[in-house]
Design a protein around this motif. Structure first.
Motif, mmCIF file in Angstrom:
data_model
loop_
_atom_site.group_PDB
_atom_site.id
_atom_site.type_symbol
_atom_site.label_atom_id
_atom_site.label_comp_id
_atom_site.label_asym_id
_atom_site.label_seq_id
_atom_site.Cartn_x
_atom_site.Cartn_y
_atom_site.Cartn_z
ATOM 1 N N CYS A 20 0.808 -1.232 0.000
ATOM 2 C CA CYS A 20 0.000 0.000 0.000
ATOM 3 C C CYS A 20 0.836 1.275 0.000
ATOM 4 C CB CYS A 20 -0.936 0.008 1.210
ATOM 5 S SG CYS A 20 -2.096 -1.372 1.210
ATOM 6 N N VAL A 75 -8.857 0.891 4.191
ATOM 7 C CA VAL A 75 -8.032 1.042 2.990
ATOM 8 C C VAL A 75 -8.870 1.675 1.887
ATOM 9 C CG1 VAL A 75 -6.504 -0.904 3.523
ATOM 10 C CG2 VAL A 75 -8.569 -1.306 2.184
ATOM 11 N N GLU A 79 -6.098 0.523 -2.899
ATOM 12 C CA GLU A 79 -5.267 -0.303 -2.017
ATOM 13 C C GLU A 79 -5.838 -1.710 -1.899
ATOM 14 O OE1 GLU A 79 -3.373 3.060 0.994
ATOM 15 O OE2 GLU A 79 -5.368 2.258 1.423
#
Length: 110
Positions: A20, A75, A79
Motif C-alpha cells: 500500500c 483502505v 489499495e
C-alpha cells in the motif's frame, strides 16, 4: 473507504509498506465461525514481501466457539485491489461481519 480484516501478514508493517505504500491504521477485532491453519506460499512476490513461506489461511466452520483474532484496517479501493494482487490463488475475498459489528472484507480458503 473499504475495510479489510487481516489475521496474517498484512498486519506486518513491511507488508503494508510494500503493498500500500503506507502504514495502515487498524483496530483489533475478531471473526467468529472460522478457524486458522497454515499453508505454504509459492508465489515469489508474496514470500519476498512478507519474508515468510508459510502464511495463515482461514476456513469457515459454522461453529460459534471458533474465532480468529486479527486487525481490521481501513483502505482505499485502489489499495484493496493491490492487496487482492498480493493474495495468492489459494485465497478468495469475501464480505463478513466482525464481532464489533463492522462490515469488512476478509481473505479465506477457496
Amino acid at each position: 473507504m473499504e475495510r479489510i480484516f487481516s489475521y496474517g501478514t498484512l498486519q506486518q508493517e513491511n507488508v503494508q509498506l510494500e503493498i500500500c505504500g503506507r502504514i495502515l491504521n487498524g483496530e483489533k477485532d475478531i471473526l467468529k465461525y472460522f478457524c486458522i491453519k497454515d499453508i505454504e506460499i509459492k508465489d515469489e512476490f508474496a514470500v519476498k514481501a512478507s519474508d515468510k513461506k508459510i502464511h495463515p489461511i482461514i476456513f469457515f466452520t459454522d461453529q460459534e466457539n471458533h474465532e480468529v483474532d486479527g486487525t481490521v484496517f481501513e483502505v482505499t479501493k485502489s489499495e484493496l485491489l493491490r492487496i487482492d494482487s498480493y493474495e495468492v490463488d489459494d485465497y478468495k475475498r469475501v464480505p463478513v461481519t466482525l464481532i464489533s459489528g463492522k462490515k469488512s472484507w476478509v481473505y479465506i480458503e477457496k
